[in-house]
Design a protein around this motif. Structure first.
Motif, short mmCIF file in Angstrom:
data_model
loop_
_atom_site.label_atom_id
_atom_site.label_comp_id
_atom_site.label_asym_id
_atom_site.label_seq_id
_atom_site.Cartn_x
_atom_site.Cartn_y
_atom_site.Cartn_z
N LEU A 146 0.86 -1.00 0.02
CA LEU A 146 -0.04 -0.02 -0.06
C LEU A 146 0.96 1.23 -0.05
O LEU A 146 1.64 1.33 0.97
N VAL A 147 0.70 1.97 -1.04
CA VAL A 147 1.49 3.64 -1.36
C VAL A 147 0.50 4.48 -0.98
O VAL A 147 -0.21 4.76 -1.98
N VAL A 180 -2.29 4.95 -4.05
CA VAL A 180 -3.52 5.76 -3.86
C VAL A 180 -2.99 7.12 -3.46
O VAL A 180 -2.00 7.51 -2.82
N THR A 181 -4.00 8.15 -3.93
CA THR A 181 -3.77 9.79 -3.56
C THR A 181 -4.68 10.24 -2.76
O THR A 181 -4.56 11.45 -2.26
N ASN A 182 -5.74 9.57 -2.45
CA ASN A 182 -6.85 10.29 -1.32
C ASN A 182 -6.86 9.81 -0.09
O ASN A 182 -7.94 9.80 0.72
N GLY A 183 -5.82 9.05 0.44
CA GLY A 183 -5.68 8.66 1.71
C GLY A 183 -5.46 9.83 2.84
O GLY A 183 -5.20 10.87 2.47
N ALA A 184 -5.46 9.53 4.14
CA ALA A 184 -5.23 10.50 5.05
C ALA A 184 -3.83 10.68 5.23
O ALA A 184 -2.98 9.83 5.06
N GLU A 233 -5.89 8.31 -11.31
CA GLU A 233 -5.04 8.61 -10.07
C GLU A 233 -4.72 7.63 -9.05
O GLU A 233 -3.70 7.52 -8.54
N ASP A 234 -5.81 6.85 -8.67
CA ASP A 234 -5.70 5.72 -7.79
C ASP A 234 -5.48 4.39 -8.59
O ASP A 234 -6.50 3.89 -9.20
N LEU A 235 -4.38 3.53 -8.51
CA LEU A 235 -4.20 2.53 -9.21
C LEU A 235 -4.26 1.22 -8.32
O LEU A 235 -3.67 1.03 -7.22
N GLN A 236 -4.73 0.11 -8.85
CA GLN A 236 -4.42 -1.21 -8.48
C GLN A 236 -3.69 -1.91 -9.48
O GLN A 236 -4.23 -2.15 -10.76
N VAL A 237 -2.47 -2.37 -9.08
CA VAL A 237 -1.48 -3.15 -9.93
C VAL A 237 -1.20 -4.54 -9.33
O VAL A 237 -0.76 -4.66 -8.32
N VAL A 238 -1.64 -5.52 -10.27
CA VAL A 238 -1.42 -6.89 -9.71
C VAL A 238 -0.27 -7.54 -10.53
O VAL A 238 -0.37 -7.63 -12.06
N ARG A 240 2.47 9.92 -12.57
CA ARG A 240 3.00 9.97 -11.87
C ARG A 240 3.29 8.57 -11.43
O ARG A 240 4.54 8.29 -10.58
N PHE A 241 2.70 7.51 -11.66
CA PHE A 241 3.11 6.22 -11.56
C PHE A 241 4.19 5.66 -12.24
O PHE A 241 5.18 5.03 -11.75
#
Length: 729
Positions: free
Chosen positions: A557-558, A629-633, A610-615, A578-579
């Motif tokens: 988790l980034v 993810v960019t929208n976390g705390a 903006e927010d990615l899930q890469v498997v 960005r990724f």
């Protein structure tokens, strides 16, 4: 064949089997590869169809007027039958696509069967497997432009015509109100024209997307930041043009346009918003209000669109077709980048569900494409593939000569920005056996500052002189992302050992160019700044975890957070996503922990990518999932990692603490420590390799595999399917 249709009376959407259209003269029969959903125009039509009869009447007063005229002429019964008959019929959807010419009609000599074309028109570029398209409503796709990007041709032409109506000039400042699909394209076209742009939209994600595309500033229409940005860019005079790309019934856009325009500015209406012009505001500034009619001159003219009668270029420079061709050319040359606008790609068979998701708000998107499997060659059993380039070292002289014991390793730095001065140079300045020889920057003052602060022997802006200096052993490339590949290639050809910050390359072509330099020179002395595998804490945790006998699962988790306004990371067109810029760190760490390079990549994203899930999948069946993810705390740790396998779990908490749970439990010291992400150990390993002539800290094949996998993420987002990494070890 299949086609998407809607019943305007009931609101029903369906995927119908309908006859294949005939190939008439002066046109071509096109088999669709990708078609684009206009999330503005089409969704408005879909929403209207779901209204009651009263609601439909309120939304289309122009049609009500026609009905009343018919009543006066033909009477109520006849008018009722006519209206109900028209409403209770299937109507098509779609007007922008890319496909392959299947058949050519008489009179067509500019394309042939098998050619790729972009098509326009709400009667000819429909969401259907086959369409007949007249010659003024298609344009050949330039070589190298992906079909999914060419499918944007029509909406790109709409945006382009709007920009032409504004008559922008170099140095102008423009305001774009509404940052949906058309607004985003207007921002890019204006930026490419040398215009500084301020964007307005209530959606923060769309504002950030526009800033990544080159807008100087974006914000909510009620935000004081927008007004402040306009004042700063125009010295208080107001913008030269306003482009209304918003929809809805609010009068706020036209009021804001008047407020932020300069005296005698131009206001161009591209979208369909309320235009109750505040008379005093527009009169006092003598504002020039203009309308932009769809794709350009020729639109709604049957002689042009259906009969193929072109307008002489000396009288009408930019027609519908010329706008379409111009936009395709800009996209092919990279001056316009539509990839970040693609929020979702759906199989054409899922068209009804896709529309329903958009209508219900479950699918939030800027642009959605339908993929027609037969043309793209993408099937469930045959995944798209990206080649991992083979490393060929050639027969030249490899620069791996050991240094004399007392002779220092002489280093040159190309770039002296924030990362170089905060994360690299402090570990090298004063290090025994290292001499900071020369710092190269594009501005004299930054070079002088780096020389003074870190003790470089020399500072210069002349890169060629440094590369030609035989006394320099290694070159550090710490510049902006867009220059990494070229500078690395030049340094390798000059026979230097090279340390380049991530990413190594922004495209497959750039990566191939670096490897071509390795083959030509025989110089493979390259290290990319993937430092996390060198972190002492993570190294100890991996050692405690021990060897594996079966596949493992890794979760990374980034919590990347939002970028600050003005960050050059937002310049996605020039500096990559960005990724692409940062994702190599996490792929390299996962591959190092799992002991192999990935063989496939699957990526999904939220709106705006903006927010990615890469498997990632690995040869032994192991998997790694990277959540970027960019929208976390903001207060939550940036990086947390779990590795699970063989009855054991490795846990890393932001390079501060780590633990391993299994037959034996190990927990790192609980005393607070500074985060050590491995830069110091990585630099020590690189300097040691340069001094001894030994192997580089990370094999070049691994660096290439990580870079290829990072680049494949974008391909995976575009096709919506797993991407095989062919040639992976």
């Amino acid at each position: 064949m299949k086609q998407v249709v809607q019943n305007y009376k009931s609101g029903e959407l369906a995927l119908l089997d309908v006859p294949v259209p005939g190939c008439k003269p002066d046109g071509v029969l096109v088999r669709s590869a990708y078609s684009l959903i206009s999330t503005g125009t089409e969704l408005m039509k879909v929403s209207e169809a779901g209204m009651s009869m009263v609601g439909k009447a309120r939304s289309r007063p122009d049609q009500v007027a026609k009905v009343m005229q018919s009543v006066a002429t033909n009477g109520v019964p006849a008018t009722y039958r006519k209206v109900m008959g028209k409403l209770d019929s299937y109507t098509p959807l779609g007007y922008s696509l890319c496909g392959v010419v299947e058949q050519v009609g008489a009179g067509i000599d500019d394309v042939k069967p098998g050619d790729l074309v972009a098509c326009a028109g709400n009667e000819h570029a429909l969401h259907a497997e086959l369409n007949w398209v007249p010659k003024n409503l298609y344009a050949p796709v330039p070589a190298g432009l992906a079909p999914r990007h060419a499918a944007f041709g029509t909406v790109g032409s709409i945006a382009m015509q709007g920009v032409r109506r504004g008559e922008p000039q170099l140095g102008d400042v423009a305001l774009v109100i509404g940052l949906g699909l058309i607004g985003q394209l207007v921002v890019q076209l204006l930026t490419a024209s040398g215009v500084r742009v301020v964007g307005v939209d209530p959606d923060p994600a769309r504002c950030e997307l526009a800033e990544r595309s080159g807008a100087a500033a974006c914000g909510d229409p009620a935000s004081a930041a927008v007004e402040a940005a306009v004042a700063e860019l125009t010295e208080g005079h107001g913008v030269d043009q306003v482009y209304l790309a918003a929809g809805g019934g609010s009068n706020q856009p036209v009021e804001l346009a008047a407020h932020l325009s300069r005296d005698r500015g131009r206001v161009v209406d591209i979208g369909k918003c309320s235009l109750d012009l505040p008379w005093n505001a527009y009169y006092e500034k003598e504002l020039d209000v203009r309308f932009s009619r769809s794709y350009g001159p020729g639109r709604y003219d049957p002689a042009y669109e259906l009969e193929g009668r072109d307008y002489p270029i000396g009288y009408v420079r930019w027609t519908e077709r010329r706008n379409l061709a111009c936009f395709l050319d800009l996209a092919a040359r990279g001056r316009v980048d539509v990839e970040p606008l693609i929020s979702h790609i759906a199989a054409f068979d899922d068209a009804v569900e896709t529309y329903q998701g958009l209508k219900d708000g479950e699918l939030k998107a800027v642009a959605v494409l339908f993929r027609y499997t037969e043309q793209t060659g993408e099937t469930e059993s045959e995944a798209p593939a990206v080649a991992v380039p083979e490393v060929k070292r050639g027969s030249g002289q490899v620069s791996a000569t050991p240094r004399a014991t007392k002779s220092p390793v002489r280093l040159a730095f190309v770039g002296a920005g924030n990362y170089a001065t905060s994360m690299l140079l402090p570990h090298l300045a004063g290090r025994e056996g290292v001499e900071l020889s020369t710092v190269v920057t594009t501005t004299a003052l930054s070079a002088a500052n780096a020389k003074r602060k870190f003790g470089f022997a020399d500072a210069t802006t002349d890169l060629d002189a440094v590369l030609g200096d035989k006394s320099i052993d290694a070159v550090f490339v710490v510049t902006r992302h867009s220059s990494h590949a070229d500078l690395t290639r030049r340094a390798l050809l000059a026979g230097k050992s090279v340390f380049v910050e991530k990413p190594l390359a922004l495209s497959d072509d750039e990566l191939t160019g670096v490897l071509a330099a390795v083959e030509e020179s025989g110089n493979d002395r390259l290290q990319v700044g993937f430092n996390r595998r060198f972190s002492p804490l993570l190294q100890e945790a991996k050692k405690r975890f021990g060897a594996r006998s079966g596949p493992a699962n890794l979760r990374y988790l980034v919590n990347a957070g939002r970028l600050q306004h003005g960050s050059w990371y937002l310049q996605q067109g020039a500096e990559g996503s960005r990724f692409v810029g940062e994702g190599g760190h996490f792929i390299d760490t996962a591959s190092w922990l799992l002991g192999a390079d990935p063989v496939s990549v699957y990526a999904v994203a939220t709106s705006g990518n903006e927010d990615l899930q890469v498997v990632l999948r690995y040869p032994d069946g192991s998997t790694a999932t990277i959540s970027y993810v960019t929208n976390g705390a903001p207060g939550f740790p940036k990086e947390t990692l779990d590795l699970v396998g063989d009855g054991k779990v490795l846990r890393l908490d932001d390079f501060v603490r780590a633990s391993v749970h299994g037959p034996k439990r190990w927990v790192s010291s609980r005393l607070p420590k500074a985060r050590d992400k491995g830069q110091n150990a990585e630099l020590a390993a690189f300097v040691r390799a340069v001094r001894t002539g030994g192997p580089m800290p990370v094999p070049l094949e691994s660096l290439v595999a990580t870079t290829a996998a990072t680049l494949a993420v974008q391909a995976g987002l575009a096709c919506g399917a797993p991407v095989a990494l062919t040639g992976a070890r």
